[in-house]
Design an enzyme around this catalytic site. Structure first.
Site: not given
Length: 385
Positions: A103, A121
């Site tokens: 990420h 997330k």
């Protein structure tokens, strides 16, 4: 309920009239992930400003097939696929659904390339990485949103409104659980069992539970009182990968919170799958309020309000009362898409997750890992220049 479920699966075409072509946003997806159809493809079908433009995957065939199946105009494949997508001048927004450990690197590269980012997330492996992402986004005047889709739905917001109204008095305790039967969310060999890729129960369902407690108490914890994690297996590579986690947090002012997560809940008698635990409960001085299915309430949920000594009632919230936007069949992802596009286009979204909120969520996940002895997940080796 049946009508709503039908509409979720068969949404009406978006009303494109009046949409300025300059407001259309070309979405490019990093990774042909399982979550992409629900998070991006389906919401895009009913949002007139969203264009499914491109998808990138290391496996060129996989990228091509995924693009064709879901209606993307373009695909990128091979070892340079992610960077090729970012370098495409037609891409306005990057959706980063890569494994957790990737990420940071690919969000930083997307921002460097001038793209807005919808970031799955948990945002990163560490709070420090999340802070760097938002610092760069601010310098570049770009939008980054951590995709906590459940926060955008009326259900969890209704629970918070009940709590904030003080109808039940002050908060005393909050608990949240999120579990998945064995082999469903994280089958054998899944990236969620890979330490180097940011795996673990606290990083997956755990990030939802921590976020729910922080949201409903309108505060951050003050301490991790206890934490216990069970490793995925006894093999050395799994010693820091938790499949089950319990933790108790203090929020000060005599408020406590419990979380329970399990990515590998065993079947009854070895054959019957268990129902996922999807509850969040707020215990107050004068009663409790509980939400079933706080993660994906658009499919079905109920809110139970139980005043002490009073009459219990049940509520449901699929739309915002009096709001111009929203339909009962809108999924959490559709509400999230609306807010994300509004923010990019300079409008005020109904809900927003601020950068500090994302940073703090990672901070307390790290604190839980420190308390249970597993320790933080590895930081990215990528250095932004």
């Amino acid at each position: 309920m049946l009508f709503r479920l039908y509409k979720i699966s068969n949404p009406p075409a978006p009303k494109s009239g009046g949409v300025d072509p300059q407001e259309r946003l070309n979405f490019g997806c990093l990774g042909a992930a399982r979550i992409t159809p629900g998070c991006i493809v389906e919401p895009a079908r009913t949002h007139p400003s969203v264009v499914l433009y491109a998808v990138a995957a290391r496996d060129a065939k996989r990228a091509e097939e995924f693009a064709k199946e879901h209606g993307f105009s373009k695909s990128f494949g091979g070892t340079a696929a992610y960077q090729d997508l970012i370098d495409d001048p037609e891409v306005d927004v990057v959706y980063n659904a890569l494994p957790n450990a990737l990420h940071f690197e690919w969000t930083m590269k997307a921002l460097k390339g001038g793209k807005h980012v919808l970031l799955e997330k948990p945002a990163t492996n560490t709070a420090a990485e999340a802070a760097q992402i938002f610092a760069l986004a601010e310098r570049k005047n770009l939008v980054v949103l951590e995709a906590f889709h459940s926060r955008f739905h009326p259900a969890i917001q209704r629970v918070k409104a009940i709590v904030d109204s003080k109808e039940l008095g002050e908060i005393k305790h909050v608990s949240a659980s999120l579990t998945a039967p064995t082999g469903t969310a994280a089958p054998k060999g899944d990236i969620r069992w890979n330490y180097e890729l940011g795996g673990g129960s606290a990083m997956d369902p755990g990030c939802y539970t921590v976020n729910a407690l922080r949201y409903l108490t309108s505060s951050n914890p003050t301490a991790v009182l206890s934490a216990k994690a069970v490793p995925y297996s006894s093999r050395p590579e799994h010693k820091q990968v938790d499949k089950i986690l319990w933790a108790t947090l203090s929020f000060g002012h005599d408020i406590t919170g419990d979380i329970y997560t399990n990515l590998d809940e065993p079947k009854y008698f070895g054959v019957i799958p268990r129902m996922p635990k999807l509850f969040v409960t707020v215990q107050c001085e004068k009663g409790t309020v509980e939400l079933f299915n706080y993660v994906v309430p658009s499919y079905y949920h109920y809110i139970t309000v139980s005043p002490t000594g009073g009459r219990r009632r049940t509520e449901k919230a699929y739309t915002f009362k009096g709001a111009e936007k929203g339909e009962a069949w809108w999924t959490t992802y559709r509400y999230q898409m609306e807010a994300f596009v509004d923010k990019i286009q300079g409008r005020t979204p109904q809900t927003w997750i601020e950068p500090q909120d994302t940073i703090d969520n990672m901070k307390w996940i790290e604190a839980i890992y420190e308390k249970d002895g597993f320790g933080s997940l590895p930081s990215s080796k990528y250095i932004h220049q």
